[in-house]
Design an enzyme around this catalytic site. Sequence first.
Site, PDB file in Angstrom:
ATOM      1  N   SER A 138      -9.687   2.029   2.925  1.00  0.00           N
ATOM      2  CA  SER A 138      -8.803   2.734   2.019  1.00  0.00           C
ATOM      3  C   SER A 138      -7.826   1.824   1.277  1.00  0.00           C
ATOM      4  O   SER A 138      -7.172   2.253   0.323  1.00  0.00           O
ATOM      5  CB  SER A 138      -7.999   3.771   2.809  1.00  0.00           C
ATOM      6  OG  SER A 138      -7.200   3.148   3.801  1.00  0.00           O
ATOM      7  N   SER A 176     -10.067  -0.495   7.100  1.00  0.00           N
ATOM      8  CA  SER A 176      -9.507  -0.272   5.765  1.00  0.00           C
ATOM      9  C   SER A 176      -8.813  -1.467   5.147  1.00  0.00           C
ATOM     10  O   SER A 176      -8.432  -1.419   3.983  1.00  0.00           O
ATOM     11  CB  SER A 176      -8.533   0.913   5.796  1.00  0.00           C
ATOM     12  OG  SER A 176      -9.215   2.116   6.050  1.00  0.00           O
ATOM     13  N   LYS A 188       0.837  -1.197   0.000  1.00  0.00           N
ATOM     14  CA  LYS A 188       0.000   0.000   0.000  1.00  0.00           C
ATOM     15  C   LYS A 188       0.873   1.248   0.000  1.00  0.00           C
ATOM     16  O   LYS A 188       1.914   1.291   0.666  1.00  0.00           O
ATOM     17  CB  LYS A 188      -0.918  -0.026   1.226  1.00  0.00           C
ATOM     18  CG  LYS A 188      -1.979   1.072   1.242  1.00  0.00           C
ATOM     19  CD  LYS A 188      -2.896   0.913   2.450  1.00  0.00           C
ATOM     20  CE  LYS A 188      -3.945   2.008   2.514  1.00  0.00           C
ATOM     21  NZ  LYS A 188      -4.834   1.854   3.684  1.00  0.00           N
TER      22      LYS A 188
END
Length: 485
Positions: free
Chosen positions: A154, A178, A79
């Site tokens: 996210s 997330s 990420k």
Amino acid sequence: MSLFQYRLSELHNLLHDSKISVSELTEESLSAVARLDGDIHAFLTLNEEGAKSAARQLDDKLASGAPRGLLFGIPAGVKDNIVTKGLRTTCASRFLDNYQPIYDATVAAKLRQADAVTIGKLNMDEFAMGGSNENSAYGAVRNPWDLERVPGGSSGGSAAAVAAGEVFFALGSDTGGSIRQPASYCGVVGLKPTYGLVSRYGLVAFASSLDQIGPLTRTVEDSAYVLQAIAGYDPQDSTSAKVDIPDYLGALTGDVKGLRIAVPKEYVGEGVDASVRDTVLAALKVLEDLGAVWEEVSLPHTEYAVATYYLLASSEASSNLARFDGVRFGVRVDDGSGLLDLYHNSRSQGFGPEVKRRIMLGTYALSSGYYDAYYLKAQKVRTLIKQDFDEVFKKYDVVIGPTAPTTAFKLGSQTEDPLTMYLNDILTIPVNLAGIPAVSIPCGFAEGLPVGLQIIGKEFDERTVLRVAHAYEQHTDHHKQRPQL
């Protein structure tokens, strides 16, 4: 048969027996990205040359007979809020468009020590603020199961890349769901470890008391592999926990006889889609058939979790994002009119709408005259939410319910209604407020879209969480289903 059909343990065997090479495995991943990512948009930065170079070095290591790491040769995605030395890290924000870190996050260093191959950096909501991945400054990620729907956020890029078969596993971060919510929407396994189990050093902070790094994988066994590699105390992280790291793979016995499961009525009641509820109840029946018992309980302060979370997370974000001022790094918009205008112009142009919204909310909650009424009150409610879980865990081994109240929604359908968007995390937020572990695993489909089952455990009891998830997975085939791209 695609290499993406294999578990990590099976890939290890293929590599050990010289039936495939790390270079072939890496090329398979890079080819998938080239073929699919124009539609998915999971990657922000591709590490093509770096990955090929690392693969060649690992092939030499394999040929020499040298000891191999736990994730040897496995292509992975990271990420884009986890810093990687020399590899662009943007947090999906224009503010960090050209940021090249000069150090590795602890988890990035641990991936290298475990001999994983980093394919690239994955798209996300800007500074991890969002639940749909539509807040990325570089464009939204699309759900591999339906390109007109969101992948969740996210960590939407991380979930979508694994679901689409672009990487074999990915790292995400979970502040209020997330990792787990996009795992649910994309039909993969997403684990949020206990707060402090995995180092946050090198994770660009959103809300420091809530953030936690964890893996997104195809199977529970793969999740145990990755957790084994990244967990552990880190002196560079002041919130890192000094606990012994158990054998997570050894916990996957498949035995849940006598296991006591709590099902909160708040997690299967009003607001949860009927098809999601029915799918979760069917999953509970599978565990019941395996010898577990479940009862309905109450977590009475769940209704206050969303308000509590957004006050606390926004307050911490307001403080953490103050460092992005146009002076030290990132966007600098200087018209020469003075320091305050430099701050104003840089932050106005560098941050997107959702980030600005949360900074303003957090600054307000922390301001003189409102601190006691909002921030302090939210901290007290957080304690009550933690006490709800403590009380339930006196009698039960795990808490189980849906990961999200609905399946993935259409792109653009909630962008004008932030409150509705925030409510999508109502079932995952309490876990972060309490600092306990939870995993989302596929448990079925509703109208062709994946549904996630959330299994919540006691502090540092990831072994039980993974054991229950693996037992369920071994008696179903939902995790074997793949989107048709």
